[in-house]
Every structure is written in C-alpha cells, then in structure tokens.
Design a protein around this motif. Structure first.
Motif, PDB file in Angstrom:
ATOM      1  N   HIS A 130     -32.161  -3.815   1.555  1.00 45.61           N
ATOM      2  CA  HIS A 130     -32.396  -4.750   0.586  1.00 45.61           C
ATOM      3  C   HIS A 130     -31.294  -5.161  -0.461  1.00 45.61           C
ATOM      4  O   HIS A 130     -31.455  -5.668  -1.393  1.00 45.61           O
ATOM      5  N   VAL A 131     -29.966  -4.528  -0.141  1.00 45.25           N
ATOM      6  CA  VAL A 131     -28.990  -5.054  -0.937  1.00 45.25           C
ATOM      7  C   VAL A 131     -27.872  -5.310  -0.162  1.00 45.25           C
ATOM      8  O   VAL A 131     -27.779  -4.920   1.039  1.00 45.25           O
ATOM      9  N   GLY A 132     -26.844  -5.980  -0.619  1.00 44.72           N
ATOM     10  CA  GLY A 132     -25.799  -6.555   0.202  1.00 44.72           C
ATOM     11  C   GLY A 132     -24.767  -5.405   0.240  1.00 44.72           C
ATOM     12  O   GLY A 132     -23.848  -5.610   1.075  1.00 44.72           O
ATOM     13  N   GLN A 133     -24.677  -4.874  -1.065  1.00 45.08           N
ATOM     14  CA  GLN A 133     -23.338  -3.675  -1.058  1.00 45.08           C
ATOM     15  C   GLN A 133     -23.755  -2.358  -1.575  1.00 45.08           C
ATOM     16  O   GLN A 133     -24.633  -2.252  -2.474  1.00 45.08           O
ATOM     17  N   ALA A 134     -23.006  -1.395  -1.241  1.00 45.19           N
ATOM     18  CA  ALA A 134     -22.902   0.189  -1.741  1.00 45.19           C
ATOM     19  C   ALA A 134     -23.058   0.027  -3.141  1.00 45.19           C
ATOM     20  O   ALA A 134     -23.984   0.753  -3.777  1.00 45.19           O
ATOM     21  N   LYS A 135     -22.304  -0.941  -3.963  1.00 39.53           N
ATOM     22  CA  LYS A 135     -22.254  -0.895  -5.260  1.00 39.53           C
ATOM     23  C   LYS A 135     -23.633  -1.400  -5.850  1.00 39.53           C
ATOM     24  O   LYS A 135     -23.663  -1.151  -7.279  1.00 39.53           O
ATOM     25  N   ASP A 136     -24.675  -1.927  -5.372  1.00 38.42           N
ATOM     26  CA  ASP A 136     -25.742  -2.322  -5.856  1.00 38.42           C
ATOM     27  C   ASP A 136     -26.873  -1.170  -5.785  1.00 38.42           C
ATOM     28  O   ASP A 136     -27.971  -1.322  -6.160  1.00 38.42           O
ATOM     29  N   VAL A 144     -22.400   6.875  -2.194  1.00 33.75           N
ATOM     30  CA  VAL A 144     -23.057   6.124  -1.046  1.00 33.75           C
ATOM     31  C   VAL A 144     -22.415   6.631   0.234  1.00 33.75           C
ATOM     32  O   VAL A 144     -21.347   6.161   0.561  1.00 33.75           O
ATOM     33  N   TRP A 145     -23.220   7.258   1.347  1.00 36.55           N
ATOM     34  CA  TRP A 145     -22.795   7.701   2.321  1.00 36.55           C
ATOM     35  C   TRP A 145     -23.636   7.216   3.386  1.00 36.55           C
ATOM     36  O   TRP A 145     -24.921   7.211   3.496  1.00 36.55           O
ATOM     37  N   ILE A 146     -23.287   7.005   4.645  1.00 37.88           N
ATOM     38  CA  ILE A 146     -23.635   6.167   5.637  1.00 37.88           C
ATOM     39  C   ILE A 146     -23.601   7.136   7.156  1.00 37.88           C
ATOM     40  O   ILE A 146     -22.554   7.374   7.350  1.00 37.88           O
ATOM     41  N   GLN A 147     -24.473   7.199   7.877  1.00 39.50           N
ATOM     42  CA  GLN A 147     -24.251   7.552   9.501  1.00 39.50           C
ATOM     43  C   GLN A 147     -24.995   6.679  10.103  1.00 39.50           C
ATOM     44  O   GLN A 147     -26.150   6.312  10.135  1.00 39.50           O
ATOM     45  N   LYS A 148     -24.366   6.497  11.272  1.00 38.22           N
ATOM     46  CA  LYS A 148     -24.702   5.461  12.459  1.00 38.22           C
ATOM     47  C   LYS A 148     -24.051   6.218  13.854  1.00 38.22           C
ATOM     48  O   LYS A 148     -23.236   6.100  13.973  1.00 38.22           O
ATOM     49  N   ALA A 149     -25.121   6.728  14.504  1.00 40.40           N
ATOM     50  CA  ALA A 149     -24.572   7.591  15.554  1.00 40.40           C
ATOM     51  C   ALA A 149     -24.434   6.518  16.620  1.00 40.40           C
ATOM     52  O   ALA A 149     -24.907   5.493  16.681  1.00 40.40           O
ATOM     53  N   GLU A 150     -23.630   7.057  18.032  1.00 39.56           N
ATOM     54  CA  GLU A 150     -23.733   5.943  19.182  1.00 39.56           C
ATOM     55  C   GLU A 150     -24.968   6.011  19.641  1.00 39.56           C
ATOM     56  O   GLU A 150     -25.925   7.056  19.709  1.00 39.56           O
ATOM     57  N   PRO A 177     -25.947  -0.916   6.025  1.00 43.84           N
ATOM     58  CA  PRO A 177     -25.018   0.017   5.545  1.00 43.84           C
ATOM     59  C   PRO A 177     -23.752   0.220   6.545  1.00 43.84           C
ATOM     60  O   PRO A 177     -22.667   0.873   5.933  1.00 43.84           O
ATOM     61  N   SER A 178     -24.044   0.369   7.619  1.00 47.97           N
ATOM     62  CA  SER A 178     -22.914   0.794   8.728  1.00 47.97           C
ATOM     63  C   SER A 178     -21.849  -0.367   8.823  1.00 47.97           C
ATOM     64  O   SER A 178     -20.884   0.072   9.625  1.00 47.97           O
ATOM     65  N   ASP A 179     -22.095  -1.427   8.155  1.00 46.03           N
ATOM     66  CA  ASP A 179     -21.066  -2.394   8.418  1.00 46.03           C
ATOM     67  C   ASP A 179     -19.865  -2.264   7.365  1.00 46.03           C
ATOM     68  O   ASP A 179     -20.087  -1.737   6.451  1.00 46.03           O
ATOM     69  N   ASP A 180     -18.636  -2.405   7.740  1.00 43.31           N
ATOM     70  CA  ASP A 180     -17.635  -2.179   6.896  1.00 43.31           C
ATOM     71  C   ASP A 180     -17.576  -3.013   5.620  1.00 43.31           C
ATOM     72  O   ASP A 180     -17.137  -2.494   4.521  1.00 43.31           O
ATOM     73  N   GLY A 181     -18.134  -4.235   5.604  1.00 48.11           N
ATOM     74  CA  GLY A 181     -18.203  -4.844   4.324  1.00 48.11           C
ATOM     75  C   GLY A 181     -19.207  -4.393   3.351  1.00 48.11           C
ATOM     76  O   GLY A 181     -19.212  -4.857   2.169  1.00 48.11           O
ATOM     77  N   PHE A 182     -19.976  -3.341   3.691  1.00 50.25           N
ATOM     78  CA  PHE A 182     -21.128  -2.882   2.936  1.00 50.25           C
ATOM     79  C   PHE A 182     -20.479  -1.906   1.793  1.00 50.25           C
ATOM     80  O   PHE A 182     -20.948  -2.016   0.715  1.00 50.25           O
ATOM     81  N   GLY A 183     -19.308  -1.344   2.186  1.00 50.03           N
ATOM     82  CA  GLY A 183     -18.944  -0.165   1.155  1.00 50.03           C
ATOM     83  C   GLY A 183     -19.501   1.285   1.368  1.00 50.03           C
ATOM     84  O   GLY A 183     -20.314   1.206   2.448  1.00 50.03           O
ATOM     85  N   GLY A 184     -19.384   2.056   0.480  1.00 48.12           N
ATOM     86  CA  GLY A 184     -19.600   3.419   0.816  1.00 48.12           C
ATOM     87  C   GLY A 184     -18.697   4.022   1.824  1.00 48.12           C
ATOM     88  O   GLY A 184     -17.607   3.526   2.069  1.00 48.12           O
ATOM     89  N   THR A 185     -19.256   5.324   2.190  1.00 48.33           N
ATOM     90  CA  THR A 185     -18.388   6.110   3.190  1.00 48.33           C
ATOM     91  C   THR A 185     -19.118   6.256   4.424  1.00 48.33           C
ATOM     92  O   THR A 185     -20.195   6.815   4.386  1.00 48.33           O
ATOM     93  N   ILE A 186     -18.471   5.908   5.598  1.00 48.89           N
ATOM     94  CA  ILE A 186     -19.217   6.328   6.889  1.00 48.89           C
ATOM     95  C   ILE A 186     -18.717   7.643   7.130  1.00 48.89           C
ATOM     96  O   ILE A 186     -17.719   8.133   7.178  1.00 48.89           O
ATOM     97  N   LEU A 187     -19.890   8.543   7.473  1.00 44.80           N
ATOM     98  CA  LEU A 187     -19.592   9.931   7.669  1.00 44.80           C
ATOM     99  C   LEU A 187     -19.768  10.027   9.288  1.00 44.80           C
ATOM    100  O   LEU A 187     -20.491   9.384  10.100  1.00 44.80           O
TER     101      LEU A 187
END
Length: 235
Positions: A130-136, A144-150, A177-187
């Motif tokens: 419900h937010v467009g970017q990690a900075k929100d 902000v840390w994100i995980q998206k498994a295969e 969150p797992s989109d590049d444009g969202f920001g944060g760090t993909i783990l």
C-alpha cells in the motif's frame, strides 16, 4: 501473541506478522517459523534476542476471496502500531517488523495510518504494501529488506491489488517490494516457493537473522565466521 525468548529483556526483537489463513487453531507452522528465527538469530551477532509471532489482527481466511481485500490490513494496522509502540518504550531495543505475504500488507498499511515504530522492516513474499516506495515506510529505505524466492507467485498475483504506484507523475504499473523501482535491499534466498523462507540452515533464514541482529549494516558477507561460507547476500 507468542514469544520465543523474553521481549522485555531482549536487545533485539523481531515481530513476525503472518499472512492469509493464519488462525489460532492452525498456527503451528507460524510458531515453527519464529522458533527457527530465534535459533538462527541467537547464533548470529551479539546481544540477546526474542522473536514474536503476532496475530493481533483478523487475517484473511481464503486466498482468492479474502486476500484481495484491503479491509483486513486497514483494520489490523492500528493494533500493530499500538503493539510496536509498546515495544519501543525501551528506546535501546532494535525492533524488526517482519511481514510474510499479507502480513507485509498490514505493516505497509501501518506506515500509511501512523508512525511505524520499528528500526527494520522485512517484507517476505509480499503482494504489495500500500505504499509506492520503500522510503514511505517510516524506517528509511536503507532499513527496508525484501525477499522473493524463485517460484513464489504471490508478488505478481498481488500487484494490482495491494501494489502502489511510485507517484512519479506518470502512469506506472503498481509496484511491489521486490520490484527494482521500489527501493530497499533485496536479500538473497535459496529456498523455493512461498512458504519455505524459514527453512532451517537456509540462506533465506540466515539473511533474516542478520537483519534482526543488526548485522547487515556492514554490508559484509564475512562478518560472522559461521555465515562466511554462504553465497553472496546481495544481488
């Protein structure tokens, strides 16, 4: 609420918010997850730790009918904010809010409705927040840390329901969150699908433990001998 460790005394506290179909009468799997988080976090870094399974909201009952609705997050967010505020009475605690699937929607809605009193956010298999970017998300995008498994279909399926545009003035696809444009760090993850992020001895679990214990701030793979042989933690 169920805690592993003592959240009143622990220096590092993780609050795990489960997702769709989480109910008290079938909560065993989520309890196993926070237990694995505790065991892995306890072995990493310094300082004491407690992990909490927080089911202080009415989670959606079904994936197709209920998980597409905002109301569960909107109603649950105030209670999550209140719970996190209670933890932050002790300003020395390092608090991580960790949301799996719809649980990450609740965390994001909490940031929309108020001040999310956490130091770190981990969004795992998130359909949107419900937010467009990690900075929100109130904690700063570096926390902000994100995980998206295969093989995890939920981020793609949830995009047009719980995703949000980045607000850049031009029409864009809703971001998760797992989109590049969202920001944060993909783990990095080494698990597969939507439910195995807490598999014992996995890189997926290791990376969550590092965030909980504050160990990712150095951005170094080898900052703990036990974790050093693991694959690179960032992509």
């Amino acid at each position: 609420m169920l805690a592993v460790g003592n959240p009143d005394l622990a220096e590092n506290v993780a609050v795990y918010v489960p997702g769709t179909t989480a109910q008290l009468d079938s909560i065993g799997g989520d309890i196993d997850r926070v237990a694995n988080l505790y065991r892995r976090s306890e072995k990493y870094g310094s300082g004491s730790v407690a992990t909490i399974m927080w089911l202080g909201y009415d989670a959606p009952d079904t994936i197709i009918k209920d998980a597409s609705m905002d109301k569960y997050a909107e109603r649950g967010a105030p209670d999550l904010l209140s719970f996190l505020n209670g933890l932050e009475v002790d300003q020395d605690k390092h608090v991580t809010a960790l949301g799996h699937s719809y649980g990450s929607v609740v965390i994001g809605e909490g940031a929309n409705q108020g001040d999310l009193r956490a130091d770190e956010i981990i969004a795992v298999g998130s359909p949107g927040m419900h937010v467009g970017q990690a900075k929100d998300l109130d904690v700063g995008e570096d926390h902000v840390w994100i995980q998206k498994a295969e093989g995890d279909p939920v981020p793609a399926l949830g995009r047009f329901v719980h995703g949000s545009s980045a607000g850049v003035g031009i029409p864009t696809l809703p971001l998760v969150p797992s989109d590049d444009g969202f920001g944060g760090t993909i783990l990095s993850t080494d698990t597969h699908g939507h439910s195995d992020y807490w598999k014992a001895e996995s890189v997926s679990l290791d990376n969550q433990a590092k965030v909980i214990m504050g160990g990712h701030e150095t951005r170094e793979v080898g900052d703990d001998p036990e974790l050093a042989p693991r694959p690179m933690l960032y992509r």
